[in-house]
Write a protein that holds these residues in place. Structure first.
Motif, mmCIF file in Angstrom:
data_model
loop_
_atom_site.group_PDB
_atom_site.id
_atom_site.type_symbol
_atom_site.label_atom_id
_atom_site.label_comp_id
_atom_site.label_asym_id
_atom_site.label_seq_id
_atom_site.Cartn_x
_atom_site.Cartn_y
_atom_site.Cartn_z
ATOM 1 N N VAL A 123 64.530 17.411 50.951
ATOM 2 C CA VAL A 123 65.962 17.509 51.241
ATOM 3 C C VAL A 123 66.658 18.232 50.096
ATOM 4 O O VAL A 123 67.451 19.156 50.309
ATOM 5 C CB VAL A 123 66.588 16.114 51.470
ATOM 6 C CG1 VAL A 123 68.105 16.186 51.509
ATOM 7 C CG2 VAL A 123 66.052 15.496 52.750
ATOM 8 N N ARG A 124 66.359 17.833 48.863
ATOM 9 C CA ARG A 124 67.008 18.453 47.699
ATOM 10 C C ARG A 124 66.629 19.925 47.573
ATOM 11 O O ARG A 124 67.484 20.765 47.298
ATOM 12 C CB ARG A 124 66.670 17.683 46.430
ATOM 13 C CG ARG A 124 67.389 16.337 46.363
ATOM 14 C CD ARG A 124 67.232 15.666 45.019
ATOM 15 N NE ARG A 124 65.858 15.269 44.744
ATOM 16 C CZ ARG A 124 65.314 14.122 45.097
ATOM 17 N NH1 ARG A 124 66.028 13.237 45.757
ATOM 18 N NH2 ARG A 124 64.063 13.842 44.799
ATOM 19 N N ALA A 167 66.668 12.459 54.809
ATOM 20 C CA ALA A 167 65.203 12.488 54.825
ATOM 21 C C ALA A 167 64.656 11.708 56.012
ATOM 22 O O ALA A 167 63.721 12.156 56.690
ATOM 23 C CB ALA A 167 64.657 11.928 53.513
ATOM 24 N N ARG A 202 74.461 16.876 55.176
ATOM 25 C CA ARG A 202 74.995 16.490 53.871
ATOM 26 C C ARG A 202 76.487 16.785 53.738
ATOM 27 O O ARG A 202 77.270 15.926 53.353
ATOM 28 C CB ARG A 202 74.253 17.193 52.749
ATOM 29 C CG ARG A 202 74.918 16.872 51.398
ATOM 30 C CD ARG A 202 74.212 17.419 50.230
ATOM 31 N NE ARG A 202 73.084 16.552 49.935
ATOM 32 C CZ ARG A 202 72.191 16.833 49.018
ATOM 33 N NH1 ARG A 202 72.290 17.929 48.332
ATOM 34 N NH2 ARG A 202 71.194 16.019 48.779
ATOM 35 N N ASP A 230 71.020 11.581 50.699
ATOM 36 C CA ASP A 230 69.672 12.143 50.781
ATOM 37 C C ASP A 230 68.673 11.243 51.507
ATOM 38 O O ASP A 230 67.912 11.733 52.343
ATOM 39 C CB ASP A 230 69.141 12.470 49.376
ATOM 40 C CG ASP A 230 69.770 13.722 48.799
ATOM 41 O OD1 ASP A 230 70.497 14.422 49.529
ATOM 42 O OD2 ASP A 230 69.509 14.016 47.617
ATOM 43 N N THR A 274 68.340 21.907 50.284
ATOM 44 C CA THR A 274 69.765 22.020 49.965
ATOM 45 C C THR A 274 69.983 23.116 48.933
ATOM 46 O O THR A 274 70.880 23.951 49.086
ATOM 47 C CB THR A 274 70.317 20.681 49.435
ATOM 48 O OG1 THR A 274 70.124 19.680 50.428
ATOM 49 C CG2 THR A 274 71.794 20.787 49.097
ATOM 50 N N VAL A 328 69.984 20.338 56.929
ATOM 51 C CA VAL A 328 70.288 19.625 55.689
ATOM 52 C C VAL A 328 71.740 19.840 55.287
ATOM 53 O O VAL A 328 72.450 18.899 54.930
ATOM 54 C CB VAL A 328 69.326 20.060 54.558
ATOM 55 C CG1 VAL A 328 69.807 19.569 53.210
ATOM 56 C CG2 VAL A 328 67.919 19.558 54.827
ATOM 57 N N GLN A 375 62.710 13.004 50.269
ATOM 58 C CA GLN A 375 63.987 13.278 49.622
ATOM 59 C C GLN A 375 63.889 14.535 48.760
ATOM 60 O O GLN A 375 64.862 15.278 48.637
ATOM 61 C CB GLN A 375 64.434 12.087 48.769
ATOM 62 C CG GLN A 375 64.858 10.906 49.612
ATOM 63 C CD GLN A 375 65.358 9.759 48.746
ATOM 64 O OE1 GLN A 375 66.106 9.975 47.812
ATOM 65 N NE2 GLN A 375 64.931 8.550 49.082
#
Length: 188
Positions: free
Chosen positions: A148-149, A138, A127, A134, A152, A123, A145
């Motif tokens: 992913v967040r 994903a 990024r 995002d 991160t 990730v 998503q």
């Protein structure tokens, strides 16, 4: 694969290999392993090139193949038997003195990336090193998503802690530490 498909594939490889190799290097931390990883992903993609539905976005497919090939390699017992050390056996040459800070910063960043779990590292690489949004991350990783967040957030927390505990080479005045604390990073 017919002649037109082969030509399309060769053009894609010629146009995107450098960027894909950089991603593979960031995931593995080693240029040779990155090349092997990219070669594996491209071989897989070549076998399925004629079956790709969206011929305009093969890069997403290749990036997903790179990520999954890295996960598969990481799972192998024979993978990773090398011992990582803090000091290099060679002494730096007189020419390297000017670049010492840059080298130390790169080593700090790569060491911190290597400490992250596979998904968090992927990730962060996608990024901040590849500047992917995002939704695309994903899609590449096959997660939501929200995942992913959250990955991160966890990765940045770990990186901030790593640079907060590091010695003078990663003090807040260095670009590496500033990048880690601000959530941005760049490797030249």
């Amino acid at each position: 694969m017919n002649a037109d498909e082969e030509r399309e594939f060769r053009e894609f490889v010629a146009a995107r290999s450098k960027s894909l190799l950089h991603t593979a290097y960031l995931l593995t931390g080693d240029w040779e392993q990155g090349r092997d990883l990219l070669q594996t992903a491209l071989a897989s993609t070549a076998r399925r090139w004629s079956q790709l539905r969206d011929r305009q976005q093969p890069e997403t497919y290749v990036r997903r193949a790179i990520y999954h090939a890295q996960v598969d390699r990481f799972r192998l017992l024979s993978w990773g038997r090398e011992t990582v050390t803090d000091t290099l056996p060679d002494q730096p040459s007189a020419h390297a003195v000017d670049w010492a800070d840059t080298v130390v910063q790169r080593q700090d960043i790569m060491a911190a990336l290597r400490q992250l779990p596979k998904r968090q590292r992927a990730v962060i690489v996608l990024r901040y090193f590849e500047d992917r949004p995002d939704p695309e991350i994903a899609t590449i990783l096959g997660v939501t998503q929200g995942t992913v967040r959250s990955q991160t957030h966890k990765a940045l927390t770990s990186l901030r802690a790593a640079f907060g505990e590091a010695g003078p080479s990663a003090s807040p005045s260095t670009p590496a530490a500033s990048a880690a604390s601000s959530g941005k990073g760049a490797v030249a």
